[in-house]
Write a protein that holds these residues in place. Structure first.
Motif, PDB file in Angstrom:
ATOM      1  N   ARG A 443     -21.578 -17.094 -37.147  1.00 56.48           N
ATOM      2  CA  ARG A 443     -20.816 -18.333 -36.953  1.00 56.48           C
ATOM      3  C   ARG A 443     -20.978 -18.874 -35.542  1.00 56.48           C
ATOM      4  O   ARG A 443     -20.890 -18.146 -34.554  1.00 56.48           O
ATOM      5  N   LYS A 444     -21.182 -20.167 -35.449  1.00 55.33           N
ATOM      6  CA  LYS A 444     -21.307 -20.851 -34.157  1.00 55.33           C
ATOM      7  C   LYS A 444     -20.224 -21.920 -34.004  1.00 55.33           C
ATOM      8  O   LYS A 444     -20.382 -22.869 -33.238  1.00 55.33           O
ATOM      9  N   ASP A 445     -19.123 -21.742 -34.777  1.00 53.64           N
ATOM     10  CA  ASP A 445     -18.079 -22.756 -34.800  1.00 53.64           C
ATOM     11  C   ASP A 445     -17.404 -22.916 -33.431  1.00 53.64           C
ATOM     12  O   ASP A 445     -17.188 -21.950 -32.703  1.00 53.64           O
ATOM     13  N   SER A 446     -17.066 -24.152 -33.140  1.00 57.59           N
ATOM     14  CA  SER A 446     -16.213 -24.444 -31.982  1.00 57.59           C
ATOM     15  C   SER A 446     -14.807 -24.656 -32.528  1.00 57.59           C
ATOM     16  O   SER A 446     -14.505 -25.702 -33.104  1.00 57.59           O
ATOM     17  N   VAL A 447     -13.971 -23.626 -32.382  1.00 56.12           N
ATOM     18  CA  VAL A 447     -12.651 -23.651 -33.010  1.00 56.12           C
ATOM     19  C   VAL A 447     -11.570 -23.605 -31.940  1.00 56.12           C
ATOM     20  O   VAL A 447     -11.603 -22.759 -31.044  1.00 56.12           O
ATOM     21  N   SER A 448     -10.615 -24.518 -32.058  1.00 51.07           N
ATOM     22  CA  SER A 448      -9.456 -24.498 -31.169  1.00 51.07           C
ATOM     23  C   SER A 448      -8.149 -24.408 -31.954  1.00 51.07           C
ATOM     24  O   SER A 448      -7.101 -24.113 -31.394  1.00 51.07           O
TER      25      SER A 448
END
Length: 508
Positions: A443-448
C-alpha cells in the motif's frame, strides 16, 4: 484415473449429480461465509504462501474467479464438485477392497450424511480439497498393494505434494504413512526406487511454501503457535474422542471401528498398513491438540472399508433383508442431521429445530457462542456492516475521502467490506490480521483519516487528534464478538499509516 472411473455404476454418477445440485441450491440459503471473503482477497494477492495456509486452493480459486467471477454461486461450484467426486473415488476404493454393489451403496449413503463433509462441501475452502486429496492418497496406496505397480508411488507423491500446498496437516498423514510402511510387510517398498523418487517429488513440491515462510519470518509457525495458545478450544482425550463420534455420526463411527478391526485382523488384513496410517494419524493429531475436524480426510476410506465389512458379513450370513433395513435406517437418520451441516432451514427455523432436539452447538474455538452455531453465525452481519461503513465514508467531503482508509480487526470484516463495498466504491481495507498485515507493504496510500471497527477510543486518541464513535455493529444472528463493536471516525492522524499498521499485527 481411467482405472478409477472404470466400472463405476451409473447410479453413483446420478447420486453425485443430485448431491452437486443439492449443495449448490441449499448453500445459497445463507450469505457468504467469513473465510470465503478472505480467500477471495488472497486470490487477488496471489503468492506462494499465506500466513495461515499454503497456496494451492487459492491458485485454483484465482483461476476460477478470473474466468467465472466471484459470485456466491460461482465460488460454491468447486466444493460441490469435489463433494460429488468423493463418491466416485470411494466407489473405486470399494471395488479395490472387493466390496459388492450394495456395500458401495451403503458407503455412499454413509458418506453423504457425514456432517463435516456436508458442511465443507457447501462453501469454498481448502478443507473440501483436503478430504478428496487424502482419500485419493488412500486409493493409491490400495492400488500399490493390489497391483504391485510401484509407479503408483509417483501418483501418490504428486498428490501428496499438492496436498502439502493445500494444508500442511498432510505432514501428519505422510509421517503416519512412512511409519506404517516400516512396521508392515509393505516395508519391501523401501528397496524400490519409485518410493524414493516420490519422496524427492514431495520435497520439491514443499519448497515454494517453505521458501515463502523463510522470507516472511516463518509466519505460519507464528500463526500455529498463537492459534494453539489463544484461539483453539482445549480438548481432553475424552472430549476429542466424543467429537469424533458426533462430528462423523455414531453409525459411521461404528462402521469405522468395524472397518479398522477388519483391516487389522479380518478379511481386509491385506491392507493392514492402512489401518496403521489411520491409528498413527489419529494419535498424532490428538497429541498435537488438533481441532477434531482436522481428521476429516481419514474417514471416507475407513467408512468405505467398514461398509465393505458389514455387508460382507450380512451376505455371508444370508441377512439380505437386514442390509436393506440398515440402508434405509441410515438414510433416515442422516436426514435428521442435515440441518446442522447445511443451511436448509432459515435461521429461526434452525434454532427451533435445534432446540426441539436438545442439541447445543459447540465451537472448536475459544469464543462465546451466539444463537446460531459459529459455522452459521459467521455468515451474518457483513452486509449491514458494509452498509454502515459506506454511509459514513460517503458522508465525507470528496477532498477528505481520498485521504480516508478503513481499518478492521480481522480478515472477516476486511474481506466482507472489500467484497460488498465495491458497489459503494469503498477503498480496500487495512488490517493487521494474518496476510492483511503482509499486504500492507503493497500500500502506498496517503491516509490522514481512518474509519475503524472495534477497539477502545482511548487507545486511538494516542494516534489521532479527533476520535468520534459514529455507529456500532449488530446482527442478531452474528457471532457475539462481531456485535456491538464501535465504529469510529478518526481524524488528523499523528503517525503514518504504515507505522500504525505495525501495531495492529496479529497472526491467529
Amino acid at each position: 484415473m481411467k482405472k478409477l472411473l472404470s466400472g463405476v455404476p451409473k447410479e453413483v454418477y446420478i447420486f453425485s449429480f443430485l448431491y452437486f445440485i443439492f449443495q449448490l441450491i441449499d448453500g445459497l440459503n445463507y450469505p457468504i461465509f467469513r473465510d470465503e471473503f478472505y480467500y477471495i482477497d488472497c486470490a487477488k494477492h496471489f503468492s506462494f504462501g499465506y500466513v495461515d495456509h499454503p497456496a494451492f486452493s487459492i491458485l485454483i480459486l484465482k483461476i476460477w474467479i478470473t474466468i467465472f467471477g466471484d459470485s456466491q454461486l460461482s465460488i460454491r461450484i468447486i466444493p460441490a464438485l469435489l463433494g460429488s467426486f468423493l463418491f466416485i473415488l470411494c466407489a473405486g476404493i470399494n471395488k479395490e477392497l472387493g466390496g459388492s454393489k450394495f456395500s458401495l451403496y451403503l458407503s455412499i449413503v454413509c458418506l453423504a450424511f457425514v456432517p463435516i463433509n456436508l458442511g465443507n462441501f457447501s462453501y469454498y475452502s481448502m478443507n473440501s480439497w483436503e478430504i478428496v486429496i487424502w482419500t485419493l492418497l488412500f486409493y493409491f496406496l490400495i492400488r500399490l498393494i493390489n497391483s504391485d505397480d510401484k509407479k503408483y508411488w509417483i501418483f501418490f507423491a504428486i498428490t501428496a505434494g499438492i496436498g502439502f500446498n493445500n494444508k500442511i496437516g498432510i505432514l501428519i498423514f505422510l509421517t503416519a504413512a512412512f511409519v506404517s510402511l516400516l512396521i508392515s510387510k509393505e516395508r519391501e517398498n523401501l528397496k524400490r526406487k519409485y518410493l524414493w523418487i516420490g519422496m524427492g517429488i514431495i520435497i520439491l513440491f514443499a519448497l515454494p511454501y517453505t521458501i515463502w515462510n523463510f522470507l516472511n519470518d516463518f509466519a505460519t509457525q507464528q500463526f500455529i503457535s498463537n492459534a494453539a495458545k489463544y484461539k483453539n478450544a482445549d480438548y481432553s482425550v475424552a472430549s476429542f474422542l466424543q467429537s469424533q463420534i458426533t462430528d462423523y455420526r455414531p453409525t459411521n463411527f461404528i462402521f469405522c471401528i468395524l472397518g479398522l478391526f477388519s483391516l487389522l485382523f479380518g478379511a481386509l488384513k491385506k491392507y493392514r498398513m492402512l489401518a496403521f496410517v489411520f491409528i498413527i494419524s489419529f494419535v498424532l493429531f490428538m497429541m498435537n491438540k488438533a481441532k477434531p475436524y482436522y481428521l476429516e480426510g481419514l474417514y471416507p476410506f475407513l467408512i468405505t472399508a467398514g461398509s465393505v465389512t458389514v455387508i460382507a458379513f450380512f451376505e455371508r450370513k444370508n441377512l439380505n433383508k437386514l442390509k436393506y433395513v440398515l440402508l434405509v435406517l441410515i438414510f433416515v437418520l442422516g436426514l435428521v442431521t442435515v440441518p446442522f451441516a447445511v443451511p436448509v432451514l432459515s435461521p429461526d427455523k434452525f434454532i427451533e429445530y435445534s432446540n426441539s432436539l436438545g442439541v447445543k452447538s459447540e465451537s472448536s474455538e475459544k469464543h462465546e457462542q451466539g444463537i446460531l452455531p459459529q459455522f452459521y453465525a459467521d455468515r451474518f452481519g457483513w452486509t449491514e456492516l458494509t452498509d454502515k461503513i459506506a454511509v459514513l465514508y460517503n458522508s465525507l467531503p470528496e477532498n477528505e475521502k481520498k485521504y480516508t482508509g478503513i481499518l478492521t480487526n480481522n480478515y472477516g470484516e476486511a474481506g466482507a467490506i472489500n467484497y460488498y463495498g465495491r458497489k459503494y466504491n469503498l477503498p480496500e481495507t487495512f488490517s493487521g490480521h494474518n496476510n492483511h498485515f503482509i499486504w500492507r507493504k503493497e500500500r502506498k496510500d496517503s491516509v490522514s483519516t481512518l474509519i475503524i471497527i472495534g477497539g477502545e477510543k482511548e487507545d486511538y486518541l494516542k494516534d489521532f487528534e479527533e476520535v468520534i464513535q459514529v455507529d456500532s455493529t449488530f446482527n442478531k444472528y452474528a457471532m457475539p464478538y462481531e456485535n456491538n463493536l464501535p465504529i469510529y471516525l478518526c481524524k488528523k492522524m499523528k503517525i503514518g499509516i504504515q507505522e500504525m499498521l505495525k501495531k495492529e499485527k496479529h497472526y491467529i
